[in-house]
Scaffold this active site. Structure first.
Site: not given
Lengths: 135, 135, 135, 135
Positions: C16-18
């Site tokens: 995942t990312d921000a």
């Protein structure tokens, strides 16, 4: 329920580097997958915990890389909780392939608030599950 | 201001795989770094945009991997906006090393709302900057 | 034996990312894991192939990201060979979660020599397995 | 020449996770980029070293994650050699952003043979450069 949790990890091309072996930092991903599955087996889902603003972060690690892992190997991550405090816990994690130990790590995981990232007490139910496993 | 933006990327061990070359999906990271720096040069910071609930996501890509990149090479990512719509834009991106072209991609980036992830119009200032560059 | 191969992939924090969703390039890792397991199921081990100087590389891709995947989701990668040539093949791959399709890709994979990275004919046994599956 | 080496690292979306901060294992990538650039500045290119069958691998690390790093931050990796032996060295590495320290690590790097992965003495020229820097 045993205190020791095992999780299999297959090595793919994505995990290797031009040295022909698993890139050293990738083992930390494997360790995190195992901790996540350990929590899931105990009934806790990190995406739900995150919605409740409960996030676990890694505070410190001591790691020894012992033998290189290579493409296609099927590794086992072995996770044991060795210490539980109010807002953090320590886990011993090793990665093996058959009888060979690839790496070992001691990992301190802290519970923090999702927004502020400040330390906070772990949910009671999680502490209870860990303590019950230990007996 | 030119419509073409260049950004250097060094290849590290992390980017390579056991085939001895850069792992194919890593090039997409390089492309995204270049798009981020292109936005930054135009005066837009993605962490600020995110606080305003403006997120750019990749909608589709056509990619050709042409020559393998290898450890320690200093690559250049060349980015050109080829089409601007209200809620999305298309960029042509190539990665070169000296005179050799490593890969080329056509990338459609869409603007979405940070919470809902639904499409929304790009901020006017961003459209203005892109249009001005184009002239 | 069916022509369609399914492989499960769990989404971890690493993916995942921000933006709160899976980082777009991570899906390409999932696709590659599925292609590797498809080969393994057909009896081919990439680390052995590599020792025989047979490496598969991705030549081109057309990708559509359709719905964001999120932390803890259990995805399925569905892989179908749509075309087989002497030194390359084309696969259709989709990623789903339940009834929702997250992404679709058309992937051209070429067989190259491990040292020279020049195209070479795929091993006959691999072509045979693919052709047999197709019937 | 100073014993302390500084290397800048920008945080991109690829480095962050759904917790909104840099994924813990990504810092190890940053540390490795800095060690690579430190070697490069000293005149050593890892792809050439690899052709001569000289590979550096990480043997152990003690790491403390102190403050979360976030999207778009420009970090500095500070690297100091603290101990040099025949076949390994120890480095102290910290990552800062302005006056804030994000993490600190003690890293033991060993020199191994590219094929056998067995420990071997570091090239004399590398030891000489490190020793000269230290004075």
């Amino acid at each position: 329920m045993s205190n020791q949790f095992q999780w299999p990890v297959r090595v793919y091309y994505e995990d290797t580097d031009a040295g022909g072996i698993v890139y050293h930092a990738r083992y930390l991903y494997f360790l995190e997958r195992a901790r996540t599955e350990w929590l899931r087996e105990a009934g806790f889902n990190q995406s739900l915990l995150k919605q409740q603003n409960t996030i676990f972060v890694v505070r410190d690690m001591q790691i020894k890389w012992q033998q290189p892992a290579t493409l296609d190997e099927l590794l086992t991550v072995i996770t044991t909780v060795t210490q539980v405090k109010k807002a953090s816990m320590v886990m011993a994690q090793t990665i093996t392939c058959g009888h060979e130990q690839k790496m070992q790590a001691s990992v301190t995981v802290a519970c923090v608030h999702g927004d502020t990232k400040k330390p906070m007490a772990m949910p009671d139910e999680i502490i209870k599950v860990i303590t019950d496993r230990d007996e």
